[in-house]
Design an enzyme around this catalytic site. Structure first.
Site, PDB file in Angstrom:
ATOM      1  N   ASP A   1       0.841  -1.194   0.000  1.00  0.00           N
ATOM      2  CA  ASP A   1       0.000   0.000   0.000  1.00  0.00           C
ATOM      3  C   ASP A   1       0.877   1.244   0.000  1.00  0.00           C
ATOM      4  O   ASP A   1       1.793   1.371   0.829  1.00  0.00           O
ATOM      5  CB  ASP A   1      -0.900  -0.018   1.239  1.00  0.00           C
ATOM      6  CG  ASP A   1      -2.038   0.999   1.141  1.00  0.00           C
ATOM      7  OD1 ASP A   1      -1.808   2.096   0.604  1.00  0.00           O
ATOM      8  OD2 ASP A   1      -3.141   0.679   1.612  1.00  0.00           O
TER       9      ASP A   1
ATOM     10  N   TYR B   1      -1.372   8.359  -6.303  1.00  0.00           N
ATOM     11  CA  TYR B   1      -2.652   8.977  -5.972  1.00  0.00           C
ATOM     12  C   TYR B   1      -2.956   9.917  -7.130  1.00  0.00           C
ATOM     13  O   TYR B   1      -2.334  10.963  -7.270  1.00  0.00           O
ATOM     14  CB  TYR B   1      -2.530   9.738  -4.650  1.00  0.00           C
ATOM     15  CG  TYR B   1      -3.835  10.282  -4.115  1.00  0.00           C
ATOM     16  CD1 TYR B   1      -4.498  11.333  -4.748  1.00  0.00           C
ATOM     17  CD2 TYR B   1      -4.401   9.768  -2.961  1.00  0.00           C
ATOM     18  CE1 TYR B   1      -5.682  11.839  -4.259  1.00  0.00           C
ATOM     19  CE2 TYR B   1      -5.596  10.272  -2.452  1.00  0.00           C
ATOM     20  CZ  TYR B   1      -6.230  11.298  -3.108  1.00  0.00           C
ATOM     21  OH  TYR B   1      -7.412  11.803  -2.622  1.00  0.00           O
ATOM     22  N   THR B   2      -3.901   9.540  -7.985  1.00  0.00           N
ATOM     23  CA  THR B   2      -4.134  10.282  -9.223  1.00  0.00           C
ATOM     24  C   THR B   2      -5.470  11.013  -9.273  1.00  0.00           C
ATOM     25  O   THR B   2      -5.820  11.580 -10.301  1.00  0.00           O
ATOM     26  CB  THR B   2      -4.052   9.332 -10.436  1.00  0.00           C
ATOM     27  OG1 THR B   2      -4.992   8.269 -10.272  1.00  0.00           O
ATOM     28  CG2 THR B   2      -2.646   8.762 -10.582  1.00  0.00           C
TER      29      THR B   2
ATOM     30  N   ASP C   1       2.929  15.988 -16.065  1.00  0.00           N
ATOM     31  CA  ASP C   1       3.048  17.374 -16.515  1.00  0.00           C
ATOM     32  C   ASP C   1       2.531  18.360 -15.469  1.00  0.00           C
ATOM     33  O   ASP C   1       2.831  19.555 -15.541  1.00  0.00           O
ATOM     34  CB  ASP C   1       2.273  17.577 -17.819  1.00  0.00           C
ATOM     35  CG  ASP C   1       0.800  17.201 -17.675  1.00  0.00           C
ATOM     36  OD1 ASP C   1       0.513  16.005 -17.502  1.00  0.00           O
ATOM     37  OD2 ASP C   1      -0.056  18.105 -17.726  1.00  0.00           O
TER      38      ASP C   1
ATOM     39  N   TYR D   1      -1.992  17.721  -6.192  1.00  0.00           N
ATOM     40  CA  TYR D   1      -1.502  16.578  -6.948  1.00  0.00           C
ATOM     41  C   TYR D   1      -0.132  16.880  -7.550  1.00  0.00           C
ATOM     42  O   TYR D   1       0.830  16.111  -7.374  1.00  0.00           O
ATOM     43  CB  TYR D   1      -2.491  16.209  -8.044  1.00  0.00           C
ATOM     44  CG  TYR D   1      -1.971  15.199  -9.038  1.00  0.00           C
ATOM     45  CD1 TYR D   1      -1.714  13.883  -8.655  1.00  0.00           C
ATOM     46  CD2 TYR D   1      -1.727  15.547 -10.370  1.00  0.00           C
ATOM     47  CE1 TYR D   1      -1.224  12.952  -9.560  1.00  0.00           C
ATOM     48  CE2 TYR D   1      -1.242  14.624 -11.282  1.00  0.00           C
ATOM     49  CZ  TYR D   1      -0.995  13.335 -10.872  1.00  0.00           C
ATOM     50  OH  TYR D   1      -0.507  12.414 -11.771  1.00  0.00           O
TER      51      TYR D   1
ATOM     52  N   TRP E   1      -1.744  12.966 -20.094  1.00  0.00           N
ATOM     53  CA  TRP E   1      -2.974  12.565 -20.774  1.00  0.00           C
ATOM     54  C   TRP E   1      -2.967  11.060 -21.106  1.00  0.00           C
ATOM     55  O   TRP E   1      -3.162  10.655 -22.255  1.00  0.00           O
ATOM     56  CB  TRP E   1      -3.166  13.387 -22.035  1.00  0.00           C
ATOM     57  CG  TRP E   1      -3.316  14.860 -21.855  1.00  0.00           C
ATOM     58  CD1 TRP E   1      -2.956  15.602 -20.755  1.00  0.00           C
ATOM     59  CD2 TRP E   1      -3.851  15.799 -22.788  1.00  0.00           C
ATOM     60  NE1 TRP E   1      -3.235  16.939 -20.954  1.00  0.00           N
ATOM     61  CE2 TRP E   1      -3.793  17.083 -22.207  1.00  0.00           C
ATOM     62  CE3 TRP E   1      -4.371  15.680 -24.070  1.00  0.00           C
ATOM     63  CZ2 TRP E   1      -4.236  18.230 -22.853  1.00  0.00           C
ATOM     64  CZ3 TRP E   1      -4.812  16.828 -24.726  1.00  0.00           C
ATOM     65  CH2 TRP E   1      -4.754  18.085 -24.123  1.00  0.00           C
TER      66      TRP E   1
END
Length: 288
Positions: free
Chosen positions: A35, A60-61, A101, A124, A149
């Site tokens: 984790d 963590y997105t 990015d 983020y 992307w």
């Protein structure tokens, strides 16, 4: 070559698992195995598996959620990769970690080079930047691979969202003032493997690199291309980012200069239109 991957069901991790074979043996760790909110467990997993290289394809997105969940994002995106990088440095094995990015401000219209100053505009991006700094500080064989992307036939991404919404609506309003390079996870995965292999024999190539699809486009035009390729009759109306407010600020300029990656590893920018064709084939969308 035995490669330990952090991440299992994410877009890039899924494509990395597909590369498992005679030349490269992939062991992918799900959250139950390691984790990200437990950095010590991540380091212990590296020591337990004793791989030849490690790829961090987990993060963590949830960009918007991170704004109100900063502590968890910091542990997952900065503290955990730092622990992984230190463990790899101690074992003198390559560590490749995927970044974003979002570490840049998003200002201007010039493609970002790896040496440009980081200036993240949200939680983020800031946590990913902190992870990059920690990886470099660990002092091992490493590559931070910034991309943008990310799309694939797996998980949640723009292509799959547009296919769903395009089938449900006759018209959609899509942001057109954010510019970047859509990047197929199926292209990121072998790039990570190639970089890791190179770092085994050429540790001096450790550094921060960029990898994104070409040509650069905007979200609205990307949506139009998706609809055309999938034979979906849905009109797209361009809107500015200001008409689609989100908790986290999106970068207007996500262009990435990838020339250093090609020079160091012989990896050129993939054509995202070919990536899209491959994704649609996987999702059983007929071609024109």
């Amino acid at each position: 070559m035995k490669v330990l991957v952090f991440g299992h069901s994410g877009q890039v991790a899924t494509e990395l698992r597909a590369l498992d074979g005679d030349d490269v043996q992939i062991t992918a760790l799900a959250r139950a195995d390691a984790d990200l909110t437990d950095p010590a467990a991540c380091a212990a997993a590296i020591n337990a598996h004793a791989p030849d290289a490690v790829i961090n394809a987990a993060a963590y997105t949830a960009v918007d959620k991170a704004e109100s969940d900063a502590e968890k994002a910091q542990i997952s995106n900065a503290d955990a990769p730092a622990a992984m990088a230190r463990a790899c440095a101690e074992r003198d094995i390559p560590f490749v970690s995927i970044s974003t990015d979002y570490v840049f401000s998003g200002a201007g219209d010039t493609p970002w080079v790896p040496a440009d100053p980081a200036d993240p505009q949200g939680v983020y991006g800031r946590t990913k930047r902190d992870g990059e700094v920690a990886i470099v500080k660990a002092g091992g064989r490493y590559a931070v691979l910034r991309t943008s992307w990310v799309v694939s036939a797996h998980g949640n991404n723009f292509v799959k969202t547009m296919l769903r919404l395009g089938a449900e609506h006759e018209t959609l309003t899509i942001v057109a003032d954010q510019i970047g390079g859509p990047t197929g996870a199926a292209e990121i995965a072998p790039a990570c493997i190639a970089i890791a292999k190179t770092l085994v024999s050429e540790p001096e190539k450790s550094g921060v690199y960029h990898f994104s699809g070409a040509p650069d486009t905007n979200w609205a035009d990307f949506a139009r291309t998706i609809f055309d390729a999938a034979n979906i009759q849905c009109a797209v109306t361009d809107i500015p980012s200001s008409d689609y407010p989100t908790p986290a600020k999106r970068p207007l300029n996500s262009r990435l200069d990838c020339t250093m990656t090609e020079a160091a590893f012989g990896i050129s920018r993939p054509d995202w239109r070919a990536s899209l064709t491959h994704i649609l084939t996987q999702l059983d969308f007929p071609e024109d």
